[in-house]
Design a protein around this motif. Structure first.
Motif, PDB file in Angstrom:
ATOM      1  N   MET A   1      43.508  59.018 109.387  1.00 56.37           N
ATOM      2  CA  MET A   1      44.147  60.164 109.042  1.00 56.37           C
ATOM      3  C   MET A   1      43.784  61.273 108.184  1.00 56.37           C
ATOM      4  O   MET A   1      42.796  60.827 107.463  1.00 56.37           O
ATOM      5  N   THR A   2      43.947  62.530 108.430  1.00 51.74           N
ATOM      6  CA  THR A   2      43.262  63.581 107.866  1.00 51.74           C
ATOM      7  C   THR A   2      44.344  64.550 107.358  1.00 51.74           C
ATOM      8  O   THR A   2      45.487  64.730 107.942  1.00 51.74           O
ATOM      9  N   ILE A   3      44.093  65.198 106.160  1.00 50.72           N
ATOM     10  CA  ILE A   3      45.135  65.841 105.442  1.00 50.72           C
ATOM     11  C   ILE A   3      45.087  67.189 106.017  1.00 50.72           C
ATOM     12  O   ILE A   3      43.861  67.820 106.559  1.00 50.72           O
ATOM     13  N   LYS A   4      46.176  67.733 106.183  1.00 54.18           N
ATOM     14  CA  LYS A   4      46.216  69.413 106.444  1.00 54.18           C
ATOM     15  C   LYS A   4      45.575  69.919 105.131  1.00 54.18           C
ATOM     16  O   LYS A   4      46.229  70.004 104.071  1.00 54.18           O
ATOM     17  N   ALA A 165      38.798  68.757  96.106  1.00 51.84           N
ATOM     18  CA  ALA A 165      39.432  68.624  94.779  1.00 51.84           C
ATOM     19  C   ALA A 165      41.002  68.715  95.264  1.00 51.84           C
ATOM     20  O   ALA A 165      41.489  69.160  96.096  1.00 51.84           O
ATOM     21  N   ALA A 166      41.723  67.866  94.087  1.00 56.05           N
ATOM     22  CA  ALA A 166      43.340  67.687  94.186  1.00 56.05           C
ATOM     23  C   ALA A 166      43.773  67.593  93.071  1.00 56.05           C
ATOM     24  O   ALA A 166      43.156  67.463  92.077  1.00 56.05           O
ATOM     25  N   GLU A 199      40.911  58.207  96.616  1.00 52.26           N
ATOM     26  CA  GLU A 199      40.783  58.272  98.274  1.00 52.26           C
ATOM     27  C   GLU A 199      42.196  58.502  99.035  1.00 52.26           C
ATOM     28  O   GLU A 199      42.093  58.715 100.048  1.00 52.26           O
ATOM     29  N   GLU A 200      43.204  58.306  98.087  1.00 53.07           N
ATOM     30  CA  GLU A 200      44.793  58.396  98.802  1.00 53.07           C
ATOM     31  C   GLU A 200      44.949  60.082  98.604  1.00 53.07           C
ATOM     32  O   GLU A 200      45.218  60.534  99.753  1.00 53.07           O
ATOM     33  N   ILE A 201      44.582  60.650  97.451  1.00 53.82           N
ATOM     34  CA  ILE A 201      45.007  62.014  97.363  1.00 53.82           C
ATOM     35  C   ILE A 201      43.951  63.032  98.166  1.00 53.82           C
ATOM     36  O   ILE A 201      44.386  63.917  98.833  1.00 53.82           O
ATOM     37  N   PHE A 202      42.736  62.374  98.320  1.00 53.91           N
ATOM     38  CA  PHE A 202      41.810  63.012  99.517  1.00 53.91           C
ATOM     39  C   PHE A 202      42.214  62.878 101.020  1.00 53.91           C
ATOM     40  O   PHE A 202      41.629  63.691 101.803  1.00 53.91           O
TER      41      PHE A 202
END
Ligand SMILES: [Zn+2]
Length: 287
Positions: A1-4, A165-166, A199-202
């Protein structure tokens, strides 16, 4: 899965008097860092500050901009990020010496954080706190404590290898009823948020991440906002600065160099003005 990528999300906890924010950056990180030759640790700290500035601008209830500046006696003399309500960000680091340091204290030394808020309508205001906590996130929480007096906690993540970054922000809403209960709710949500892993927030998108953190709570997620890199420099702003230069001095620069050039520290764009263009500023010079 990749984030927008490059998106800021705001949310509210239905039954608790608390709001939250989540920011996830990739292209903005790349755009800001790639213009300069920073070490990984310096890039990472800049990335943290970009994420932090996104979170701060998202707390504004008006249109305007925020500048967050770190100044100290360490290898990084100056680090600044500017952001606005459109989530357009830019950032710069000025190193006084090369460094192998990786911690906030090692990089900045003894220093301060200056946060300047400029509403489009109204007067600017400024808050200053010492950078005497271990992490930038803790220093920002301290800022909210002294300047805004609103219980706020911030988590920041930055990874130069991943070029990401997040960050996340949890804040008690003002003007509530049962203060004691609300404080406990706030602390409970902070404990849950504290389990967030880089690794979750990324990798997870907002919905998946919020479910992972707060699946027992009712969370209302608002329309996300895009974040981008955007430098606010312009030819007009350069000319405003040039107008401050004494005409005699300006004339001598033109004589020596053939023109007047200005380079933006943030985006490295060079603006060149020839004598014809500068004529309005040379009027006072006697030939
Ligand atoms: Zn620029």
């Amino acid at each position: 899965m990749t984030i927008k990528n490059d998106v800021l999300n705001r949310y509210l906890f239905d039954d608790l008097h608390v709001r939250g924010e989540l920011v996830q950056l990739q292209q903005t990180y790349k755009d800001i860092v790639s213009l300069h030759d920073y070490s990984p640790a310096v890039s990472q700290l800049l990335g943290e500050l970009v994420a932090a500035t996104c979170l701060l601008t998202a707390t504004l209830k008006f249109e305007g901009e925020i500048a967050v500046q770190l100044q100290g006696d360490g290898p990084i003399g100056y680090l600044a990020v500017n952001g606005n309500h459109k989530q357009e960000m830019r950032g710069i680091v000025r190193l006084s010496q090369e460094t192998e340091e990786t911690t906030l204290q090692g990089l900045i030394g003894k220093g301060t954080m200056v946060i300047t808020i400029r509403p489009e309508q109204g007067e600017p205001y400024q808050g200053v706190v010492a950078l005497d906590r271990e992490t930038l996130a803790d220093c920002l929480a301290h800022y909210f404590e002294v300047s805004e007096q609103i219980p706020t906690k911030i988590w920041l993540f930055s990874d130069n290898e991943k070029q990401q970054a997040a960050g996340s922000l949890v804040q008690l809403l003002p003007d509530g009823g049962d203060k004691e209960k609300q404080q406990l709710d706030f602390e409970h949500l902070c404990q849950l948020t504290n389990t967030i892993k880089s690794e979750e927030i990324f990798t997870l998108d907002a919905e998946a991440l919020l479910y992972r953190l707060y699946h027992q709570e009712k969370v209302q997620l608002f329309e996300p906002q895009n974040v981008s890199y955007q430098c606010s420099c312009s030819e007009d702003k350069c000319l405003t600065a040039i107008a401050q230069i004494n005409p005699v001095e300006l004339k001598s620069i033109i004589k020596e160099q053939g023109n007047v050039s200005m380079t933006c520290d943030y985006c490295m764009t060079t603006y060149v003005f020839d004598e014809l263009k500068l004529q309005p500023f040379l009027n006072d010079v006697k030939h």
